[in-house]
Every structure is written in structure tokens, then in C-alpha cells.
Motif scaffolding. Structure first.
Motif, PDB file in Angstrom:
ATOM      1  N   MET A   1       0.626  -1.092  -0.263  1.00 25.86           N
ATOM      2  CA  MET A   1      -0.166   0.046   0.090  1.00 25.86           C
ATOM      3  C   MET A   1       0.838   1.234  -0.049  1.00 25.86           C
ATOM      4  O   MET A   1       1.796   1.257   0.626  1.00 25.86           O
ATOM      5  CB  MET A   1      -0.839  -0.126   1.128  1.00 25.86           C
ATOM      6  CG  MET A   1      -0.602   0.748   2.388  1.00 25.86           C
ATOM      7  SD  MET A   1      -1.913   1.148   3.752  1.00 25.86           S
ATOM      8  CE  MET A   1      -3.221  -0.182   3.359  1.00 25.86           C
ATOM      9  N   MET A   2       0.357   2.282  -0.887  1.00 25.18           N
ATOM     10  CA  MET A   2       1.399   3.591  -0.927  1.00 25.18           C
ATOM     11  C   MET A   2       0.531   4.555  -0.356  1.00 25.18           C
ATOM     12  O   MET A   2      -0.684   4.828  -0.569  1.00 25.18           O
ATOM     13  CB  MET A   2       1.494   3.806  -2.434  1.00 25.18           C
ATOM     14  CG  MET A   2       1.799   5.060  -2.729  1.00 25.18           C
ATOM     15  SD  MET A   2       3.740   5.129  -3.038  1.00 25.18           S
ATOM     16  CE  MET A   2       4.024   4.708  -4.568  1.00 25.18           C
ATOM     17  N   VAL A   3       1.121   5.208   0.848  1.00 23.89           N
ATOM     18  CA  VAL A   3       0.422   6.413   1.364  1.00 23.89           C
ATOM     19  C   VAL A   3       1.174   7.710   1.061  1.00 23.89           C
ATOM     20  O   VAL A   3       2.334   7.594   1.183  1.00 23.89           O
ATOM     21  CB  VAL A   3       0.299   5.810   2.885  1.00 23.89           C
ATOM     22  CG1 VAL A   3      -0.111   6.946   3.802  1.00 23.89           C
ATOM     23  CG2 VAL A   3      -0.617   4.619   2.801  1.00 23.89           C
ATOM     24  N   GLU A  19       5.754   3.266   0.795  1.00 25.54           N
ATOM     25  CA  GLU A  19       4.907   2.089   0.333  1.00 25.54           C
ATOM     26  C   GLU A  19       5.397   0.998   1.273  1.00 25.54           C
ATOM     27  O   GLU A  19       6.567   0.900   1.694  1.00 25.54           O
ATOM     28  CB  GLU A  19       5.334   1.473  -1.178  1.00 25.54           C
ATOM     29  CG  GLU A  19       4.653   0.382  -1.578  1.00 25.54           C
ATOM     30  CD  GLU A  19       4.751  -0.004  -2.767  1.00 25.54           C
ATOM     31  OE1 GLU A  19       5.971   0.574  -3.560  1.00 25.54           O
ATOM     32  OE2 GLU A  19       4.053  -0.576  -3.530  1.00 25.54           O
ATOM     33  N   VAL A  20       4.330   0.374   1.680  1.00 27.72           N
ATOM     34  CA  VAL A  20       4.662  -0.734   2.999  1.00 27.72           C
ATOM     35  C   VAL A  20       3.946  -1.937   2.139  1.00 27.72           C
ATOM     36  O   VAL A  20       2.806  -2.158   1.852  1.00 27.72           O
ATOM     37  CB  VAL A  20       3.717  -0.396   4.214  1.00 27.72           C
ATOM     38  CG1 VAL A  20       4.196  -1.780   5.162  1.00 27.72           C
ATOM     39  CG2 VAL A  20       4.436   0.797   4.777  1.00 27.72           C
ATOM     40  N   VAL A  26       9.369  -1.800   3.913  1.00 23.83           N
ATOM     41  CA  VAL A  26       8.869  -0.101   3.679  1.00 23.83           C
ATOM     42  C   VAL A  26       9.920   0.432   2.611  1.00 23.83           C
ATOM     43  O   VAL A  26      11.302   0.393   2.757  1.00 23.83           O
ATOM     44  CB  VAL A  26       9.063   0.406   4.987  1.00 23.83           C
ATOM     45  CG1 VAL A  26       8.508   1.728   4.917  1.00 23.83           C
ATOM     46  CG2 VAL A  26       8.444  -0.438   6.065  1.00 23.83           C
ATOM     47  N   SER A  78      -3.228   4.323  -1.561  1.00 25.38           N
ATOM     48  CA  SER A  78      -4.162   3.674  -0.777  1.00 25.38           C
ATOM     49  C   SER A  78      -4.596   4.519   0.393  1.00 25.38           C
ATOM     50  O   SER A  78      -5.535   4.209   0.946  1.00 25.38           O
ATOM     51  CB  SER A  78      -3.374   2.422  -0.249  1.00 25.38           C
ATOM     52  OG  SER A  78      -2.957   1.767  -1.440  1.00 25.38           O
ATOM     53  N   ALA A 323       3.748   8.718   7.240  1.00 20.44           N
ATOM     54  CA  ALA A 323       3.095   7.784   6.332  1.00 20.44           C
ATOM     55  C   ALA A 323       3.467   6.651   6.592  1.00 20.44           C
ATOM     56  O   ALA A 323       2.494   5.599   6.483  1.00 20.44           O
ATOM     57  CB  ALA A 323       4.000   8.308   4.687  1.00 20.44           C
ATOM     58  N   SER A 326       1.105   5.799   9.311  1.00 23.53           N
ATOM     59  CA  SER A 326      -0.234   6.034   8.740  1.00 23.53           C
ATOM     60  C   SER A 326      -0.458   4.839   8.167  1.00 23.53           C
ATOM     61  O   SER A 326      -1.570   3.992   8.083  1.00 23.53           O
ATOM     62  CB  SER A 326      -0.355   7.228   7.843  1.00 23.53           C
ATOM     63  OG  SER A 326      -0.113   8.297   8.664  1.00 23.53           O
ATOM     64  N   ALA A 327       0.444   4.212   7.199  1.00 21.24           N
ATOM     65  CA  ALA A 327       0.094   2.769   6.601  1.00 21.24           C
ATOM     66  C   ALA A 327      -0.010   1.830   7.671  1.00 21.24           C
ATOM     67  O   ALA A 327      -0.685   0.845   7.201  1.00 21.24           O
ATOM     68  CB  ALA A 327       1.346   2.568   5.563  1.00 21.24           C
ATOM     69  N   LYS A 331      -3.479  -0.177   7.475  1.00 19.62           N
ATOM     70  CA  LYS A 331      -3.524  -1.718   7.160  1.00 19.62           C
ATOM     71  C   LYS A 331      -4.126  -2.438   8.437  1.00 19.62           C
ATOM     72  O   LYS A 331      -4.807  -3.363   8.038  1.00 19.62           O
ATOM     73  CB  LYS A 331      -1.982  -2.250   7.321  1.00 19.62           C
ATOM     74  CG  LYS A 331      -1.284  -2.285   5.892  1.00 19.62           C
ATOM     75  CD  LYS A 331      -0.101  -2.766   5.936  1.00 19.62           C
ATOM     76  CE  LYS A 331      -0.044  -4.265   5.851  1.00 19.62           C
ATOM     77  NZ  LYS A 331       1.575  -4.987   6.054  1.00 19.62           N
TER      78      LYS A 331
END
Ligand code: KG4
Ligand code: ZN
Length: 354
Positions: A1-3, A19-20, A26, A78, A323, A326-327, A331
Motif C-alpha cells: 500500500m502506498m500512502v 510504500e509498505v 517499507v 491507498s 506516512a 499511517s500505513a 493496514k
């Protein structure tokens, strides 16, 4: 997921794309930071109204630029994450309002996160993976000095010690001011200390003496830097030559730095011993200090503790750490609510397994 992460809690305006992966890897795709040091320097500290206006001026431009630079559309993201606290109320309001506006326009999930958790996670950006073992986090910045025990899955934060007065970074800033150095003070003291002898002056190490060496005492893992500041003030009053004599000035800087580092490292060691943690992380602006890194590293090696230090470029305030957190929270299924407010005194709060 890209935040997309947004950070405006104090005097840096920053946006980042992080991105995670499903496996917890990460990657920081990009980050932009508009620093306001130049604007605040003439005042020797942060002026909240100047900070607010600077955020307003830069935030939209940085957001457009980072998407363009990475050729990323909103539909590729995302989620959006933003700092909700702690920090300066007016600065936080700019970031949170902006993030809510973006979320409304793009229909992306969003979340407001804790700046302190961002700093704690920032150490793991050195490893490029999600925190996956219990640890002690030493967070030392301009506004905070915290020793926290972090348990994993679920994430549980227990603050073991904090400062009773000044933060470690604040102590560096005030000492630099007394020595006639520039702002921010930490890097200036560190640079001057390189030519000095840390053993010349023995500045006090508050709450480190033997009478407080009792694990049940509330002093055990607490910090206090105001006595150190006073000791420096008294020393300078008694030695007027110190402000003009370069060698003595360097010795004072080195001795002052040593006193701060000594306390931070000793208390971190105690926290690891007390909890049995085998991992120590250091983050926040002061963790950029090379003397702190070296002393921590020696202590860690002697005690069979792994040390993870935030990458130097990510020690001060940045959106990549926001970020990242937040990811992790998105998630875990957490979402912001439209009536979420800023909280200038936000405390660390636990969250569930991801
Ligand atoms: O993390 P940060 O940007 O601030 C808060 O979020 O509060 O950290 C800024 C602080 C300042 O007090 C600055 O003097 C200190 O970090 N700092 C340092 C060094 N670089 C920055 N302190 C000691 N040594 C350094 N090299
Ligand atoms: Zn910070």
C-alpha cells in the motif's frame, strides 16, 4: 500500500510517499521538506504564527510537486496520513484541514496519527521494515525526551520516563544561546565540541546519582535538564573569558554535550535492563548527534543489545515517518473520522495487530 504522509506539527512542512508491502517491507518513494529554520532564526526559536503561514504557503505546492516528480496519480494511492498531534495547535490545524480536504476530494481513506509514534517508527526506516520485536525507544527532540517500552502485535506503548522540565534538544538550544551560538543549537554545540575536551568541566547528571539508583523510584528513568542549564549559566558568569576564549568555549560545549549524552545513554541502558528488551532505538532531532550515537553503540554492544538509530536525514521532523505510521494503522483497519480534531498534547496510544 502506498500512502501520502503530511507533517506540519512544528516548523517543517513535509510531504512523502511511502510504500509498505504485505510482507512489511517499507520503501520511501520520495519526500519533500520545506524547512523554516531561516524564518525563525532571527528570533532564536519558533514563532507559531510564522510557522502557520509558512505551512499555508508551501503545503499545496509540495503536494503537487511530489506527485508530478513520481508520476503518481491520486488513484495510485491507498491512503493519506497526517500528524494530528502533539505539536503547535495552529501548525497542526493547517495539516489536518488540508488532509481532510484531500481525502474528501479524492475519496481516499485517511488517518490522523501521533507525531511521537512517527519518530519511534522512524528508526525502523533504517531497516526498511515494520517494527517486529519489542524494544525500548529513546525519543529525543526539541520538544520531547521519552523512554518508551514498545510491545508488538498488539502495539502497546508504556512510557517509562520523560523529562520533568526541558527536553534534551531544548537544553542544547538554550546552551547554544548562552554561548552565543546560532539556532538550532544542537548541531552548533556538536560542531564546537569536536575541538573540545569533555572532561574539563563536570556538569551535573541529574537523577543519575546512586541515591536514585532504585528501580522503584520515580527518578529511575526520568530526565531533568534545567539544573544542567543553570550550571552552565553559573559557570559562564564565573568565567567571563569563556565566551571569547575559543579553546575554553569548545571545552564547555564538549563537557555540556557529554553530560546530556551520559544521562540519555545510562537511562536507556536501565530501561533495557528493567524490561529485558534486546533492541534499543534512538530517534528525534538530538539522535543526529554523533557522540550520542557512538556512546549508545558502545553501551549496546557491551550489554548485548541491538541498536537501531533513525537515518540521520530522518531524525528531524519529516513526513516519511508519518506516512509509515499511517500505513501501519490503515493496514490495521483504522480510519480517520470527519470530526477528528487536532490534539496539541496527544499521548501515545496502543493499536491492534496488523
Ligand atoms: O525532532 P526535532 O526536529 O524537533 C521536534 O520534533 O521537537 O528536533 C529538533 C531538535 C533541536 O532542539 C536541535 O537543537 C536538536 O534537535 N538537534 C541536535 C542535533 N541536531 C538537531 N541536538 C544535538 N546534536 C545534534 N547534532
Ligand atoms: Zn518531532
Amino acid at each position: 500500500m502506498m500512502v501520502m504522509g503530511i507533517e506540519t506539527s512544528c516548523d517543517e512542512t513535509s510531504v512523502a510517499l511511502v510504500e509498505v508491502s504485505e510482507a512489511g517491507r517499507v520503501v520511501i518513494w520520495d519526500q519533500l521538506i520545506a524547512s523554516q529554520i531561516k524564518e525563525h532564526r532571527p528570533f532564536g526559536g519558533i514563532v507559531p504564527e510564522i510557522a502557520t503561514r509558512q505551512h499555508l504557503l508551501h503545503l499545496e505546492k509540495l503536494t503537487q510537486e511530489i506527485l508530478k516528480r513520481q508520476k503518481i496519480e491520486w488513484s495510485n494511492l491507498s491512503g493519506i496520513g497526517v500528524t494530528r498531534g502533539p505539536g503547535l495547535a495552529s501548525s497542526l490545524l493547517i495539516g489536518l484541514s488540508f488532509a481532510k480536504g484531500l481525502a474528501m476530494a479524492t475519496c481516499l481513506p485517511w488517518i490522523g496519527v501521533n507525531h511521537l509514534e512517527g519518530h519511534i517508527f522512524s528508526a525502523f526506516l533504517a531497516d526498511g521494515k515494520m517494527p517486529d520485536e519489542p524494544h525500548i525507544a529513546l525519543l529525543v527532540s526539541g520538544g520531547h525526551t521519552l523512554l518508551t517500552h514498545v510491545e508488538i502485535n498488539p502495539y502497546r506503548y508504556t512510557v517509562l520516563g520523560s523529562t520533568r522540565d526541558d527536553a534534551a534538544g531544548e537544553a542544547f538550544d538554550k546552551a547554544a544561546q548562552m554561548l552565543g551560538l546560532g539556532y538550532p543549537g544542537g548541531p552548533e554545540i556538536e560542531a564546537l565540541a569536536k575541538n573540545g575536551n569533555p572532561k574539563v568541566i563536570h556538569f551535573p547528571r541529574a537523577m543519575l546519582d546512586h541515591s536514585h539508583f532504585d528501580a522503584s523510584s520515580s527518578y529511575h528513568l526520568s530526565f531533568s535538564f534545567s539544573g544542567l542549564k543553570t550550571a552552565l549559566k553559573v559557570y559562564l558568569a564565573e568565567h567571563p573569558a569563556a565566551r571569547v576564549e575559543p579553546k575554553l568555549k569548545a571545552d564547555i560545549a564538549a563537557s555540556f554535550q557529554e553530560a546530556v549524552v551520559d544521562v540519555l545513554v545510562q537511562k536507556s541502558k536501565r530501561a533495557c535492563m528493567q524490561t529485558g528488551a534486546k533492541l534499543l532505538t534512538i530517534s528525534g532531532g538530538v539522535s543526529c548527534n554523533q557522540r550520542l550515537r557512538e556512546t549508545c553503540s558502545i553501551m549496546a554492544e557491551k550489554n548485548n543489545i541491538r541498536l537501531l538509530a533513525a537515518p540521520k536525514a530522518l531524525t528531524t521532523d519529516n513526513a516519511a515517518m508519518i506516512a509509515f505510521v499511517s500505513a501501519a494503522r490503515l493496514k490495521a483497519g483504522q480510519r480517520g473520522e470527519w470530526n477528528d480534531d487536532i490534539d496539541p498534547n496527544l499521548k501515545l496510544s496502543s493499536f491492534s495487530k496488523m
